[in-house]
Scaffold this active site. Structure first.
Site, PDB file in Angstrom:
ATOM      1  N   HIS A  32       0.880  -1.185   0.000  1.00 28.28           N
ATOM      2  CA  HIS A  32       0.000   0.000   0.000  1.00 28.28           C
ATOM      3  C   HIS A  32       0.914   1.231   0.000  1.00 28.28           C
ATOM      4  O   HIS A  32       1.702   1.419  -0.933  1.00 28.28           O
ATOM      5  CB  HIS A  32      -0.934  -0.096   1.209  1.00 28.28           C
TER       6      HIS A  32
ATOM      7  N   HIS B 236      -2.366  -2.275  -9.917  1.00 27.89           N
ATOM      8  CA  HIS B 236      -3.382  -1.731  -9.023  1.00 27.89           C
ATOM      9  C   HIS B 236      -4.558  -2.678  -8.972  1.00 27.89           C
ATOM     10  O   HIS B 236      -4.869  -3.326  -9.973  1.00 27.89           O
ATOM     11  CB  HIS B 236      -3.847  -0.345  -9.514  1.00 27.89           C
TER      12      HIS B 236
ATOM     13  N   ASP C 208       2.407   5.609  -6.802  1.00 26.62           N
ATOM     14  CA  ASP C 208       3.664   5.573  -6.048  1.00 26.62           C
ATOM     15  C   ASP C 208       4.909   5.595  -6.923  1.00 26.62           C
ATOM     16  O   ASP C 208       6.018   5.692  -6.409  1.00 26.62           O
ATOM     17  CB  ASP C 208       3.697   4.313  -5.168  1.00 26.62           C
TER      18      ASP C 208
HETATM   19  N1  COA Z   1       5.018  -6.219 -10.504  1.00 29.53           N
HETATM   20  C1  COA Z   1       4.993  -7.423 -11.149  1.00 29.53           C
HETATM   21  N2  COA Z   1       3.853  -8.110 -11.352  1.00 29.53           N
HETATM   22  C2  COA Z   1       2.719  -7.598 -10.878  1.00 29.53           C
HETATM   23  C3  COA Z   1       2.679  -6.363 -10.234  1.00 29.53           C
HETATM   24  C4  COA Z   1       3.881  -5.688 -10.035  1.00 29.53           C
HETATM   25  N3  COA Z   1       3.922  -4.519  -9.414  1.00 29.53           N
HETATM   26  N4  COA Z   1       1.406  -6.094  -9.876  1.00 29.53           N
HETATM   27  C5  COA Z   1       0.673  -7.116 -10.313  1.00 29.53           C
HETATM   28  N5  COA Z   1       1.466  -8.024 -10.925  1.00 29.53           N
HETATM   29  C6  COA Z   1       1.038  -9.271 -11.543  1.00 29.53           C
HETATM   30  C7  COA Z   1       1.041 -10.400 -10.504  1.00 29.53           C
HETATM   31  O1  COA Z   1       2.261 -11.085 -10.488  1.00 29.53           O
HETATM   32  C8  COA Z   1      -0.096 -11.251 -10.969  1.00 29.53           C
HETATM   33  O2  COA Z   1       0.345 -12.034 -12.054  1.00 29.53           O
HETATM   34  P1  COA Z   1      -0.135 -13.553 -12.227  1.00 29.53           P
HETATM   35  O3  COA Z   1      -1.634 -13.464 -12.366  1.00 29.53           O
HETATM   36  O4  COA Z   1       0.590 -14.003 -13.437  1.00 29.53           O
HETATM   37  O5  COA Z   1       0.267 -14.240 -10.963  1.00 29.53           O
HETATM   38  C9  COA Z   1      -1.104 -10.257 -11.518  1.00 29.53           C
HETATM   39  O6  COA Z   1      -0.336  -9.121 -11.924  1.00 29.53           O
HETATM   40  C10 COA Z   1      -2.163  -9.837 -10.504  1.00 29.53           C
HETATM   41  O7  COA Z   1      -1.490  -9.400  -9.315  1.00 29.53           O
HETATM   42  P2  COA Z   1      -2.117  -9.459  -7.863  1.00 29.53           P
HETATM   43  O8  COA Z   1      -1.025  -9.329  -6.860  1.00 29.53           O
HETATM   44  O9  COA Z   1      -3.046 -10.621  -7.720  1.00 29.53           O
HETATM   45  O10 COA Z   1      -2.985  -8.135  -7.916  1.00 29.53           O
HETATM   46  P3  COA Z   1      -3.644  -7.427  -6.677  1.00 29.53           P
HETATM   47  O11 COA Z   1      -4.819  -6.733  -7.186  1.00 29.53           O
HETATM   48  O12 COA Z   1      -3.829  -8.381  -5.529  1.00 29.53           O
HETATM   49  O13 COA Z   1      -2.500  -6.431  -6.200  1.00 29.53           O
HETATM   50  C11 COA Z   1      -1.147  -4.585  -5.932  1.00 29.53           C
HETATM   51  C12 COA Z   1      -2.505  -5.093  -6.426  1.00 29.53           C
HETATM   52  C13 COA Z   1      -1.165  -3.071  -5.958  1.00 29.53           C
HETATM   53  C14 COA Z   1      -0.926  -5.044  -4.480  1.00 29.53           C
HETATM   54  C15 COA Z   1      -0.049  -5.151  -6.848  1.00 29.53           C
HETATM   55  O14 COA Z   1      -0.208  -4.656  -8.164  1.00 29.53           O
HETATM   56  C16 COA Z   1       1.345  -4.845  -6.316  1.00 29.53           C
HETATM   57  O15 COA Z   1       1.862  -5.601  -5.484  1.00 29.53           O
HETATM   58  N6  COA Z   1       1.972  -3.722  -6.772  1.00 29.53           N
HETATM   59  C17 COA Z   1       3.248  -3.312  -6.258  1.00 29.53           C
HETATM   60  C18 COA Z   1       3.070  -2.561  -4.958  1.00 29.53           C
HETATM   61  C19 COA Z   1       2.536  -1.180  -5.191  1.00 29.53           C
HETATM   62  O16 COA Z   1       3.024  -0.448  -6.032  1.00 29.53           O
HETATM   63  N7  COA Z   1       1.547  -0.836  -4.374  1.00 29.53           N
HETATM   64  C20 COA Z   1       0.941   0.484  -4.426  1.00 29.53           C
HETATM   65  C21 COA Z   1      -0.437   0.404  -4.955  1.00 29.53           C
HETATM   66  S1  COA Z   1      -1.102   2.038  -5.231  1.00 29.53           S
END
Ligand code: COA
Length: 376
Positions: free
Chosen positions: A223, A262, A313
């Site tokens: 987050h 996201h 971010d």
């Molecule tokens: N880098 C690499 N791969 C990513 C990614 C990232 N930042 N964000 C999503 N993915 C990929 C995942 O590996 C997953 O791939 P798969 O289906 O092949 O396993 C897919 O996209 C879905 O990801 P998931 O983690 O299930 O999505 P989510 O909706 O639960 O998570 C976040 C959303 C924001 C937590 C996630 O995108 C993330 O961890 N981002 C990085 C942290 C970040 O910048 N957070 C700030 C958010 S404003």
């Protein structure tokens, strides 16, 4: 009982709200109906806080009165005993730990602590929004062995924060950039920290408890903690010429790249373009655009290869870095803006409350036979 079949409450609508709308397919973000692009171009953080709490843009007279109260020394200053508390904390305490602890402690001195009426909660929202920048800046000074700087009631919340951090009045560009960053972070519907605030408020707990819970949720790297992680990535890559090879290897290694992806947006986060532009303007002013160059390369490759787009971010840290703000202060900065949104959600929750108490689908045993401890 209905079962949630996607983990993490993905796409589950848990409540109605009049505060914030996100269109994840079009990449649109509205606060109380107003497009964040318009607010970023024309508004101030103070005006946005007013909008979030009262539901309408203020008139000039209303805004002037609001700003006067929000920026008053009475609201911005910290109790001296809280500053004494900061001095006894180990210097290695992270700014987010200090913020979480300090906001919780502030309720001990708050005259409205036990009053959950809308009027009292608004006064507490006002005080917390005014005090949190002072707290964040005070810790920066204390951990460096310097005396905290008293707030200046003539400066905007953004300019005053930068002033309390460094002791120097910021340039107009830095103050405006920071103000726009605050506008862009002020609310984002039912994100994890806001949900934590609403769950807390829904037990009829108070504003300070809800904001403390929200700060705890914001701290995590999935987050608010992501902006700090982005800058650590930039520091690891160091040289813009090495960015492309670095990100290609990270993708091949299936690494999670901070500042991308996201839960709601399927396109670029609408806030990212503003922060990219501001980071570029500030980078030019200080004569160092290398962080931004690295981030642009990483973003290009992530978009081409993974179709995963920048979120809020990715670029904020490059702007803060150009203002000489330490990396571990990036997430507290997110909090000093988001408190406006958290408080709006607490007010809305208290205005039409029902305890938030979902169920889990039990997957454990139902046939365990108790064995007395002596026989295990
Ligand atoms: N880098 C690499 N791969 C990513 C990614 C990232 N930042 N964000 C999503 N993915 C990929 C995942 O590996 C997953 O791939 P798969 O289906 O092949 O396993 C897919 O996209 C879905 O990801 P998931 O983690 O299930 O999505 P989510 O909706 O639960 O998570 C976040 C959303 C924001 C937590 C996630 O995108 C993330 O961890 N981002 C990085 C942290 C970040 O910048 N957070 C700030 C958010 S404003």
């Amino acid at each position: 009982m209905s079962t949630v079949n996607k983990a993490g409450l993905e796409d589950v609508v848990v409540s109605t709200s009049d505060i914030c709308f996100i269109d994840g397919r079009e990449g649109r973000l509205l606060y109380r109906g107003y497009n964040v692009d318009d607010l970023a171009a024309q508004s101030t953080f103070e005006e946005v806080a007013y909008l979030l709490w009262f539901g309408a843009l203020p008139t000039r007279k209303e805004l002037d009165a609001f700003v006067k109260t929000l920026s008053s020394t009475a609201n911005r200053k910290l109790p001296p005993k809280l500053i004494a508390m900061l001095r006894v904390l180990p210097k290695k305490t992270t700014p987010m730990e200090v913020l979480r602890t300090g906001v919780s402690a502030l309720s001990a001195w708050d005259p409205d602590a036990a009053d959950n009426s809308r009027e009292a909660s608004l006064r507490k929202a006002m005080r917390l929004t005014a005090q949190m920048p002072t707290l964040v800046a005070a810790w920066e000074r204390v951990r460096r062995g310097k005396a905290p700087i008293a707030p200046n009631p003539r400066l905007s919340l953004a300019a005053n924060f930068l002033y309390m951090l460094s002791g120097k009045k910021p340039t107009e560009l830095a103050a405006r950039t920071f103000d726009v960053a605050l506008i862009l972070h002020a609310d984002h519907e039912f994100n994890a920290s806001t949900f934590a605030a609403r769950v807390t408020a829904a037990t009829l707990s108070d504003m300070h408890s809800a904001i403390t819970a929200a700060i705890g949720a914001l701290k995590g790297p999935l987050h608010g903690g992501a902006n700090e992680q982005v800058m650590l990535m930039v520091e690891k890559i160091k040289d813009p010429a090495k960015a492309e090879a670095w990100i290609r290897k990270a993708i091949a290694d299936k690494a999670r790249i901070m500042g991308f992806g996201h839960r709601v947006y399927r396109v670029e986060d609408p806030r990212a373009k503003h922060l990219r532009r501001l980071a570029s303007e500030l980078g030019k002013q200080v004569g160092d655009e290398s962080s931004l160059e690295i981030l642009n390369t990483v973003a290009r490759v992530m978009t081409e290869e993974k179709h995963i787009y920048p979120n809020v971010d990715l670029f904020s840290g490059a702007a803060y870095k150009a203002m000489n703000i330490p990396t571990d202060q990036f997430t507290p900065i997110f909090a000093i803006s988001r408190v406006a949104g958290w408080a709006a959600h607490v007010l809305e929750q208290h205005g039409n409350n029902r305890l938030i108490r979902p169920r889990s689908e039990y997957t454990g045993s139902t046939r365990a036979t108790y064995v007395p401890i002596a026989q295990r």
